[in-house]
Design a protein around this motif. Sequence first.
Motif, short mmCIF file in Angstrom:
data_model
loop_
_atom_site.label_atom_id
_atom_site.label_comp_id
_atom_site.label_asym_id
_atom_site.label_seq_id
_atom_site.Cartn_x
_atom_site.Cartn_y
_atom_site.Cartn_z
N THR A 9 73.31 62.72 27.35
CA THR A 9 73.28 64.14 27.02
C THR A 9 72.13 64.39 26.07
OG1 THR A 9 75.69 64.05 27.07
CG2 THR A 9 74.69 66.00 26.07
N PRO A 10 71.24 65.32 26.40
CA PRO A 10 70.14 65.58 25.48
C PRO A 10 70.64 66.15 24.14
CG PRO A 10 69.76 66.64 27.61
CD PRO A 10 71.17 66.14 27.62
N ASP A 58 65.15 74.20 20.99
CA ASP A 58 66.21 75.17 21.30
C ASP A 58 66.06 76.45 20.50
OD1 ASP A 58 68.54 73.76 23.05
OD2 ASP A 58 67.47 72.32 21.81
N ALA A 59 65.78 76.29 19.22
CA ALA A 59 65.76 77.50 18.37
C ALA A 59 64.90 77.30 17.14
CB ALA A 59 67.18 77.87 17.95
N GLN A 388 73.58 60.53 17.20
CA GLN A 388 74.31 61.05 18.36
C GLN A 388 75.62 60.29 18.56
OE1 GLN A 388 72.73 60.64 22.43
NE2 GLN A 388 73.12 62.83 22.71
N ALA A 389 75.56 58.98 18.37
CA ALA A 389 76.78 58.18 18.54
C ALA A 389 77.85 58.59 17.52
CB ALA A 389 76.45 56.70 18.40
N ALA A 390 77.43 59.15 16.39
CA ALA A 390 78.39 59.60 15.37
C ALA A 390 78.96 60.99 15.70
CB ALA A 390 77.72 59.63 14.00
N GLY A 421 66.21 60.44 27.91
CA GLY A 421 67.23 61.45 28.27
C GLY A 421 67.82 62.13 27.06
N LEU A 422 67.12 62.05 25.91
CA LEU A 422 67.69 62.57 24.66
C LEU A 422 67.11 63.92 24.25
CD1 LEU A 422 67.96 59.38 22.44
CD2 LEU A 422 69.83 60.75 23.35
N ALA A 423 66.19 64.47 25.06
CA ALA A 423 65.65 65.79 24.76
C ALA A 423 65.44 66.53 26.06
CB ALA A 423 64.32 65.68 24.01
N GLN A 424 65.67 67.83 26.04
CA GLN A 424 65.57 68.59 27.30
C GLN A 424 64.11 68.68 27.76
OE1 GLN A 424 67.12 72.57 26.87
NE2 GLN A 424 65.67 73.17 25.29
#
Length: 462
Positions: A9-10, A58-59, A388-390, A421-424
Amino acid sequence: MSTQHARRTPLHFNAFVMNTTSHIHHGQWRRPDAGQTEFTDLNTWVDLARTLEAAKFDAMFFADVVGLYGDADADYSVYVNEGLQIPSNDPTVLLGALSVVTEHLGLATTSNVFQSHPFQFARQISTLDHLSHGRIAWNIVTGTQDNGSRNFGLPRLTDHTERYAWADEYVDVAYKLWEGSWDEGAVLKDRAGSRYSDPARVHKIRHEGPRYSVEGPHLPPPSPQRTPVLFQAGSSASGRDFAARNAEAVFLTAADPGIARQQIDDTRRRAVEAGRAPEDIKFFQGLSFIIGDTEQEAQRKLAEAEEYASIEGYLAHSALVDPDGRVYPPQTPLKNLKTNTQRGAAEWAARAITDREPVVADIGWRGHRNNRVVGTPEQIADRLEEWQAAGVDGVNVINWVIPGSFEEFAQKVLPVLRERGLAQREYAPGTLRQKLFGRDRLPETHPGAQYRGAFAPAPAVV
Ligand SMILES: Cc1cc2nc3c(=O)[nH]c(=O)nc-3n(C[C@H](O)[C@H](O)[C@H](O)COP(=O)(O)O)c2cc1C
């Protein structure tokens, strides 16, 4: 790219900025490549917004305050010398201009519940949501400063518990206006029938509460998101309760992934108790990056940043005041604090330090030393995997310099993250909420949704 990476998931990425000279990393504005000194120039922000959009951030997330930190009766020259959030300009006004020059980038502003009346604020946000075609987010803050409160006629910062009760009423008024005042389909634009909108579907909200009396109707028609995407950053127990009820995104500054995990689990548990789904809230960790092509280069750039760092600035930013409004001396043990300001920050800083007695100065040092990731793009990607794992869903990227910190992150780190795969790679279509959650409007389980159709007259009993 391996299939394992393809399934990841990104993470989401926001650029964390403020319409000022010195936001978080104090002293860095003196660097020759620091563009934040030109924050009054619209082009500084237009150019940055375009850079961020090209990089698929994203923002762009604007922090804001409405006064000075620390003791409201003391000398404030340190803040003025440091450019530390003074001078600053209003971010909400700026979003109007940024809406026009961007197409996909989310635009988040911070507004305190005592700085404007909810009727006026709700109207401004609806207007911005129209201008941006549904890309506005609101960081709901309750204030941390005595001086900021005095600027709005209050004797001092309102008590911590009352601040959150106030915020509860404030968002309640705003939800009524955004969600309940105009029914779907109320705007007709019926030229032949001579009816612009349908009076049967435009309602007064008649809010009567301890702090506000608002009749309505809301003046703007429903905007693409109606309610903006809701951010919140308080980390005390009351702050987490408020977030659990209202926030769609929570901004963390956890000392490490383990602490982030505790805060996320706790807030999600509270959200479920409030009838919401755990995944209704996304968590963004604030991190800044020192990026080198080699470890040696990263260390050299770190030393350079250290040379410019202003310790006075970090300490002045994190000044905590006692019940009389006086700043606590830096060596005060955190366990002795009785502060009305940043309770959560003190509580979580104390938890992160286990090998000695945590003191007030540690909060200032935390701003400086913690939450910075130093290394090669691959090493940075490894660290982000740990966050991310947290349970972290995204990162608020804290800058050293504008626009350089974001340009470097876009050029060097995002390509590595994309490979994993960690950023869109592309924006999803639609509003900011659609991009983040796959829906334009608040979900049914959010307290704002209860006002949909709530103000329509009851059908006549036959
Ligand atoms: C990461 C982070 C960012 C924040 N940004 C702002 C801000 O821009 N403006 C503001 O007035 N308060 C800001 N705050 C303060 C919080 O909104 C909140 O008022 C503060 O943390 C005290 O609440 P608490 O005691 O529940 O933690 C921020 C706090 C954190 C942790």
